[in-house]
Motif scaffolding. Structure first.
Motif, PDB file in Angstrom:
ATOM      1  N   GLU A 162      43.274  24.531  29.935  1.00 44.58           N
ATOM      2  CA  GLU A 162      43.268  23.107  30.263  1.00 44.58           C
ATOM      3  C   GLU A 162      42.264  22.361  29.393  1.00 44.58           C
ATOM      4  O   GLU A 162      42.551  21.273  28.886  1.00 44.58           O
ATOM      5  CB  GLU A 162      42.934  22.910  31.745  1.00 44.58           C
ATOM      6  N   ASN A 163      41.083  22.967  29.212  1.00 47.69           N
ATOM      7  CA  ASN A 163      40.070  22.337  28.360  1.00 47.69           C
ATOM      8  C   ASN A 163      40.540  22.259  26.912  1.00 47.69           C
ATOM      9  O   ASN A 163      40.289  21.262  26.218  1.00 47.69           O
ATOM     10  CB  ASN A 163      38.757  23.118  28.435  1.00 47.69           C
ATOM     11  N   GLU A 164      41.221  23.327  26.444  1.00 47.76           N
ATOM     12  CA  GLU A 164      41.749  23.319  25.077  1.00 47.76           C
ATOM     13  C   GLU A 164      42.768  22.197  24.912  1.00 47.76           C
ATOM     14  O   GLU A 164      42.791  21.512  23.888  1.00 47.76           O
ATOM     15  CB  GLU A 164      42.388  24.672  24.754  1.00 47.76           C
ATOM     16  N   ASP A 219      47.831  30.839  33.558  1.00 49.00           N
ATOM     17  CA  ASP A 219      47.427  31.500  32.314  1.00 49.00           C
ATOM     18  C   ASP A 219      46.448  32.619  32.631  1.00 49.00           C
ATOM     19  O   ASP A 219      45.538  32.461  33.451  1.00 49.00           O
ATOM     20  CB  ASP A 219      46.771  30.490  31.364  1.00 49.00           C
ATOM     21  N   VAL A 220      46.633  33.750  31.943  1.00 47.85           N
ATOM     22  CA  VAL A 220      45.814  34.913  32.253  1.00 47.85           C
ATOM     23  C   VAL A 220      45.502  35.676  30.970  1.00 47.85           C
ATOM     24  O   VAL A 220      46.271  35.665  30.005  1.00 47.85           O
ATOM     25  CB  VAL A 220      46.544  35.829  33.273  1.00 47.85           C
ATOM     26  N   GLN A 221      44.353  36.315  30.971  1.00 47.17           N
ATOM     27  CA  GLN A 221      43.948  37.192  29.876  1.00 47.17           C
ATOM     28  C   GLN A 221      43.859  38.604  30.451  1.00 47.17           C
ATOM     29  O   GLN A 221      43.143  38.833  31.427  1.00 47.17           O
ATOM     30  CB  GLN A 221      42.592  36.743  29.326  1.00 47.17           C
ATOM     31  N   ILE A 222      44.595  39.548  29.875  1.00 44.49           N
ATOM     32  CA  ILE A 222      44.671  40.880  30.465  1.00 44.49           C
ATOM     33  C   ILE A 222      44.279  41.961  29.460  1.00 44.49           C
ATOM     34  O   ILE A 222      44.417  41.797  28.248  1.00 44.49           O
ATOM     35  CB  ILE A 222      46.088  41.185  31.014  1.00 44.49           C
ATOM     36  N   THR A 264      48.631  35.781  28.220  1.00 42.92           N
ATOM     37  CA  THR A 264      50.008  35.594  28.661  1.00 42.92           C
ATOM     38  C   THR A 264      49.994  34.742  29.929  1.00 42.92           C
ATOM     39  O   THR A 264      48.983  34.093  30.230  1.00 42.92           O
ATOM     40  CB  THR A 264      50.691  36.957  28.913  1.00 42.92           C
ATOM     41  N   THR A 265      51.079  34.745  30.677  1.00 41.57           N
ATOM     42  CA  THR A 265      51.124  34.066  31.982  1.00 41.57           C
ATOM     43  C   THR A 265      51.576  35.060  33.034  1.00 41.57           C
ATOM     44  O   THR A 265      52.436  35.910  32.768  1.00 41.57           O
ATOM     45  CB  THR A 265      52.076  32.854  31.982  1.00 41.57           C
ATOM     46  N   ASP A 285      41.768  34.918  35.134  1.00 41.76           N
ATOM     47  CA  ASP A 285      42.406  33.594  35.114  1.00 41.76           C
ATOM     48  C   ASP A 285      41.728  32.725  34.064  1.00 41.76           C
ATOM     49  O   ASP A 285      40.530  32.480  34.121  1.00 41.76           O
ATOM     50  CB  ASP A 285      42.274  32.955  36.503  1.00 41.76           C
ATOM     51  N   ILE A 286      42.511  32.267  33.065  1.00 43.62           N
ATOM     52  CA  ILE A 286      41.953  31.413  32.012  1.00 43.62           C
ATOM     53  C   ILE A 286      42.615  30.028  32.031  1.00 43.62           C
ATOM     54  O   ILE A 286      42.634  29.334  31.017  1.00 43.62           O
ATOM     55  CB  ILE A 286      42.099  32.067  30.621  1.00 43.62           C
TER      56      ILE A 286
END
Length: 360
Positions: free
Chosen positions: A132-134, A102-105, A91-92, A126-127
């Motif tokens: 960004e790479n994707e 962007d975050v993964q929780i 999510t964010t 923090d992802i």
């Protein structure tokens, strides 16, 4: 008995010490919330990621969720109190300064010894760099597709279009022809096709440009002269503020012109009933770069469009290709320059370009 009690106490203390060590030194952000969503405790990684200190956070219900995500967050919190878990949910979130990332929780309920839910834990990572790479990979794949299409099709289309354009120009010489208005329209559309093909070819061909010295002032004069009639038709005032007429950059003159032709066209389309376009030129503090600021008083660009403005094939225009801004960005990068865009709806748009200067 005393030895067994001492051993148990030692084991519990060691376990607590290890848990505290894990909590304090974990690289992922960890926060514990009570059932009213108030912070019970946070680890140092949380402070670093979200910008809230432990002292500021404890006892407060922090604004960690962007407004657009609040409904979903409330739904998850409700399910969490019923015993649900969420693992590696993407999510964010929002930092203390209001920036979104962007975050993964992972969300988990915390139980007491009686099996009652008394709190919840949130582990977040923090992802942004992963996303960004994707996006970069996706952009690269889209560019590859564009290049393949352009290389295989553009030249084949140009050959018959050259013939069509030539005959239409001949037909347009007779202004008394009953088809004059129609042939004028055909000519206009063939010119638009030519512009689209040019954009495809810029993206497809490897850049082996022979850069030469370019006088920016000459470029600006040519562009303003080129659009002078349209400025008058649409009651647009053009303001040129250039106190550095002798500035020279290294590049391809046609490509630099293409940048400003596209930007001026976008500005004119954004201005409905009269307005102003301002072109301002000024150097960097060390005089190694020249900045060009283009401002208009148009309708502005919505934030959701601004976020995707350099994506290939993304456009909100009915007749747009979605390649114009992408071409601009590529040309600027090839010239070792930069572009930044700020916009506010119903106020206008400001675009700031920079290019390295040829030192005299």
């Amino acid at each position: 008995m005393e030895k067994r009690v001492d051993a148990r106490e030692y084991h519990l203390n060691s376990k607590q010490a290890y848990l505290n060590l894990f909590f304090e030194q974990a690289e992922d952000s960890i926060a514990v919330f009570d059932l009213e969503d108030r912070v019970i405790t946070v680890n140092p990684a949380f402070e670093k990621l979200y910008g809230w200190s432990k002292t500021e956070a404890i006892g407060r219900s922090l604004p960690l969720i962007p407004p657009k995500n609040l409904e979903g967050a409330r739904s998850r919190a409700k399910e969490l109190r019923k015993g649900s878990h969420y693992y590696l949910f993407e999510t964010t979130d929002m930092r203390k300064d209001g920036t979104i990332f962007d975050v993964q929780i992972s969300l988990s309920p915390i139980y007491n010894s009686h099996g009652e839910i008394i709190a919840s834990s949130i582990i977040s990572r923090d992802i942004s760099h992963v996303k960004e790479n994707e996006n970069l990979i996706l952009q690269s794949e889209k560019l590859k597709v564009v290049g393949e299409i352009a290389a295989g099709v553009a030249h084949e289309i140009r050959n018959p279009m050259t013939v069509i354009s030539g005959f239409v120009q001949m037909m347009n010489e007779d202004s008394n022809s009953p088809y004059y208005e129609h042939t004028k329209l055909i000519q206009k559309e063939t010119e638009r096709i030519e512009l689209i093909l040019s954009e495809f070819l810029v993206l497809s061909r490897p850049q082996v440009n022979q850069f030469v010295n370019i006088h920016l002032a000459k470029i600006f004069d040519d562009i303003i002269q080129f659009f002078q009639f349209e400025f008058q038709q649409k009651s647009i005032d053009i303001i040129l503020q250039n106190n550095y007429p002798d500035v020279i950059i290294l590049g391809n003159a046609n490509e630099i012109k293409q940048i400003f032709i596209n930007l001026f066209k976008n500005a004119m389309e954004a201005i409905k009933d009269g307005g102003t376009i301002t072109l301002e030129v000024f150097p960097s503090k060390d005089n190694n770069e020249i900045f060009i600021r283009l401002k208009d008083t148009g309708c502005g660009i919505p934030s959701y469009v601004l976020e995707r403005i350099f994506e290939p094939f993304y456009t909100t225009k009915t007749k747009g290709t979605g390649l114009g801004m992408m071409v601009i960005n590529k040309i600027i990068q090839d010239h070792h320059g930069t572009i930044k865009i700020k916009s506010q709806e119903e106020v206008g748009t400001e675009i700031l370009l920079s290019f390295p200067v040829v030192q005299s």
